[in-house]
Design an enzyme around this catalytic site. Structure first.
Site, PDB file in Angstrom:
ATOM      1  N   GLU A  18       0.840  -1.210   0.000  1.00  4.82           N
ATOM      2  CA  GLU A  18       0.000   0.000   0.000  1.00  4.82           C
ATOM      3  C   GLU A  18       0.868   1.249   0.000  1.00  4.82           C
ATOM      4  OE1 GLU A  18      -3.265   0.106  -1.106  1.00  4.82           O
ATOM      5  OE2 GLU A  18      -3.507  -1.450   0.405  1.00  4.82           O
ATOM      6  N   HIS A  19       0.445   2.225  -0.800  1.00  3.48           N
ATOM      7  CA  HIS A  19       1.204   3.485  -0.949  1.00  3.48           C
ATOM      8  C   HIS A  19       2.619   3.223  -1.476  1.00  3.48           C
ATOM      9  CE1 HIS A  19      -1.715   6.341   0.742  1.00  3.48           C
ATOM     10  NE2 HIS A  19      -2.086   5.345   1.513  1.00  3.48           N
ATOM     11  N   SER A 109     -13.791   1.528  -7.895  1.00  4.43           N
ATOM     12  CA  SER A 109     -14.868   1.680  -8.881  1.00  4.43           C
ATOM     13  C   SER A 109     -14.459   2.681  -9.951  1.00  4.43           C
ATOM     14  CB  SER A 109     -16.165   2.133  -8.202  1.00  4.43           C
ATOM     15  OG  SER A 109     -16.053   3.458  -7.718  1.00  4.43           O
ATOM     16  N   SER A 110     -13.575   3.621  -9.600  1.00  5.83           N
ATOM     17  CA  SER A 110     -13.186   4.646 -10.580  1.00  5.83           C
ATOM     18  C   SER A 110     -12.392   4.020 -11.733  1.00  5.83           C
ATOM     19  CB  SER A 110     -12.401   5.782  -9.921  1.00  5.83           C
ATOM     20  OG  SER A 110     -11.238   5.316  -9.288  1.00  5.83           O
ATOM     21  N   GLU A 142      -7.623   9.956 -15.004  1.00  5.66           N
ATOM     22  CA  GLU A 142      -7.951  10.209 -13.598  1.00  5.66           C
ATOM     23  C   GLU A 142      -7.042  11.269 -12.997  1.00  5.66           C
ATOM     24  OE1 GLU A 142      -9.186   6.932 -11.298  1.00  5.66           O
ATOM     25  OE2 GLU A 142      -8.845   7.906  -9.363  1.00  5.66           O
ATOM     26  N   ASP A 154      -4.501   0.534 -10.022  1.00  2.00           N
ATOM     27  CA  ASP A 154      -5.925   0.239 -10.216  1.00  2.00           C
ATOM     28  C   ASP A 154      -6.249  -0.045 -11.679  1.00  2.00           C
ATOM     29  OD1 ASP A 154      -5.867   0.930  -7.595  1.00  2.00           O
ATOM     30  OD2 ASP A 154      -7.132   2.713  -7.782  1.00  2.00           O
TER      31      ASP A 154
HETATM   32  P1  ADP Z   1     -13.132   4.144  -5.528  1.00  2.00           P
HETATM   33  O1  ADP Z   1     -12.350   4.105  -6.790  1.00  2.00           O
HETATM   34  O2  ADP Z   1     -12.355   3.645  -4.349  1.00  2.00           O
HETATM   35  O3  ADP Z   1     -14.474   3.477  -5.617  1.00  2.00           O
HETATM   36  P2  ADP Z   1     -13.091   6.936  -6.113  1.00  2.00           P
HETATM   37  O4  ADP Z   1     -13.441   8.146  -5.326  1.00  2.00           O
HETATM   38  O5  ADP Z   1     -11.745   6.858  -6.721  1.00  2.00           O
HETATM   39  O6  ADP Z   1     -13.401   5.680  -5.197  1.00  2.00           O
HETATM   40  O7  ADP Z   1     -14.131   6.776  -7.306  1.00  2.00           O
HETATM   41  C1  ADP Z   1     -15.526   6.816  -7.058  1.00  2.00           C
HETATM   42  C2  ADP Z   1     -16.177   7.732  -8.077  1.00  2.00           C
HETATM   43  O8  ADP Z   1     -16.113   7.155  -9.393  1.00  2.00           O
HETATM   44  C3  ADP Z   1     -17.660   7.933  -7.827  1.00  2.00           C
HETATM   45  O9  ADP Z   1     -17.876   8.958  -6.879  1.00  2.00           O
HETATM   46  C4  ADP Z   1     -18.161   8.304  -9.210  1.00  2.00           C
HETATM   47  O10 ADP Z   1     -17.881   9.657  -9.494  1.00  2.00           O
HETATM   48  C5  ADP Z   1     -17.295   7.448 -10.117  1.00  2.00           C
HETATM   49  N1  ADP Z   1     -17.944   6.152 -10.433  1.00  2.00           N
HETATM   50  C6  ADP Z   1     -17.487   4.934 -10.145  1.00  2.00           C
HETATM   51  N2  ADP Z   1     -18.346   3.970 -10.578  1.00  2.00           N
HETATM   52  C7  ADP Z   1     -19.380   4.616 -11.174  1.00  2.00           C
HETATM   53  C8  ADP Z   1     -20.585   4.190 -11.819  1.00  2.00           C
HETATM   54  N3  ADP Z   1     -20.941   2.884 -11.917  1.00  2.00           N
HETATM   55  N4  ADP Z   1     -21.399   5.155 -12.322  1.00  2.00           N
HETATM   56  C9  ADP Z   1     -21.074   6.452 -12.222  1.00  2.00           C
HETATM   57  N5  ADP Z   1     -19.956   6.908 -11.617  1.00  2.00           N
HETATM   58  C10 ADP Z   1     -19.117   6.018 -11.092  1.00  2.00           C
HETATM   59 MG    MG Z   2     -10.570   5.222  -7.240  1.00  6.11          MG
END
Ligand code: ADP
Ligand code: MG
Length: 363
Positions: A18-19, A109-110, A142, A154
């Protein structure tokens, strides 16, 4: 109407390391069996219409005029812009996004959104982009367009993951090695359901601390410092920077040791390294929080848990646990019940089978 095609990219969990990514070091993630999908249909013009089942409304933008708006669709705009800047001319498209990677929980998720979108837009326009270039373009989307400095982990794992395996990634050379997770083990992810405000600002501060340490040693990145050199020459660093540096140096060594232990099927040793990693993140790097510490502590009290640590950037989000598969259900129950009792928060707990990287889903 042109045909609808479907593309998929997974979220990820980092087992250890991590990091270290932005320090040119080693990470050891696996892709989740949770992912983002993009259903995409070509348009005859240069417009992109995009909606996400996770958010209300439809967003529209023009490929000839891509401007940051400060909303979730910036990930889509950023990817489109980077593809075009790299010379991959795109066509307009209608995109429908859906996913089951929890948003903002540190499970990326990003990157799942970026990579699935990049694969969709480039495939619709007839481009076949090498996976490594795809990952780098998404990272740039990003960090440069959305404006969150991030390492390459990621996007890389979302592109290169293999089913049933975790991937040791050298974040400098971008080489990777897949290591199978023994079938009697599984990964359990415990979501603390908290995310402290600090996340963004503290992340940038940690990066600055690491850069300060690297420049003190006169190396391009902390990746170039091993434990011996750290111990010999770190005396002149101020205490905070020295501890940040010690985390990165020891964490890189732990990833390589963890790779060996997983390859040898030594879950005990792998778990021990996870616990050490957590302590280092908590005490030296100072990116944990009481909820993460509690979640780790509760897991380590359970029979059948080999190791537990925070995963992701810190200050909330999730822990990752290496557990005996046949005891997973009982462990999950127990941790959830205890965490709820101690914090009044209902945690989410996911069992994860390492899955494959991004691909087109053929009907
Ligand atoms: P993580 O990557 O840990 O989930 P992040 O803050 O880097 O957290 O990314 C989350 C952001 O990515 C959400 O707030 C949104 O803006 C975008 N995002 C991710 N998945 C989706 C999705 N399925 N639909 C729309 N936006 C999404
Ligand atoms: Mg992210």
């Amino acid at each position: 109407m042109s045909a609808v095609r479907k593309f998929r990219a997974p979220g990820r969990v980092n087992l250890i390391g991590e990091h270290t990514d932005y320090n040119g070091g080693f990470v050891f993630p696996a892709a989740l069996d949770r992912a983002t999908t993009v259903c995409a249909a070509q348009r005859p013009d240069r417009k992109v219409l995009v909606r996400s089942l996770q958010y209300p409304g439809t967003v529209e933008f023009d490929l000839d005029h891509i401007v940051r708006q400060g909303d979730w669709a910036d990930y889509v705009r950023g990817v489109a812009l980077q593809l075009e800047l790299a010379g991959y001319r795109l066509q307009g498209a209608n995109l429908e996004i859906d996913g089951d990677v929890p948003l903002g929980a540190g499970l990326s998720s990003s990157a799942a959104l970026e990579v699935s979108t990049a694969l969709a837009l480039s495939s619709l326009a007839g481009h076949r982009i090498p996976r490594q270039e795809l990952a780098l373009l998404c990272q740039r989307a990003e960090s440069e367009f959305v404006g969150l400095r991030c390492g390459i982990m990621d996007q890389y794992i979302a592109c290169f993951a293999q089913e049933g395996k975790a991937l040791v990634i050298d974040c400098r050379s971008l080489e990777s090695r897949a290591v199978a997770l023994p079938p009697q083990l599984c990964l359990m992810i415990c979501n603390t359901m908290v995310r402290h405000e600090l996340t963004g600002s503290e992340y940038n501060r940690r990066r600055e601390d690491c850069e300060a340490a690297a420049s003190y040693f006169g190396v391009p990145a902390l990746r170039d410092i091993d434990l011996k050199n750290f111990e010999r020459y770190s005396g002149g660093l101020e205490d905070r920077i020295r501890r940040r540096c010690r985390h990165v140096v020891t964490e890189n060594a732990r990833v390589l040791a963890a790779e060996k232990s997983l390859a040898a099927g030594d879950a005990q040793e792998f778990g021990r390294l996870m616990v050490e990693s957590h302590a280092s993140l908590r005490d030296d790097f100072e990116v944990s929080c009481p909820e993460l510490d509690l979640m780790v502590e509760l897991a380590l009290e359970c029979q059948g848990v080999y190791g537990a640590r925070m995963t992701g950037g810190g200050f909330g989000g999730c822990t990752v646990n290496l557990v005996e598969a046949h005891q997973a259900a009982a462990i999950r129950e127990r941790i959830a019940q205890q965490y709820r009792q101690r914090t009044a928060i209902q945690p989410e707990i996911y069992l994860c089978l390492p899955s494959a990287g991004c691909h087109e889903v053929l009907a």
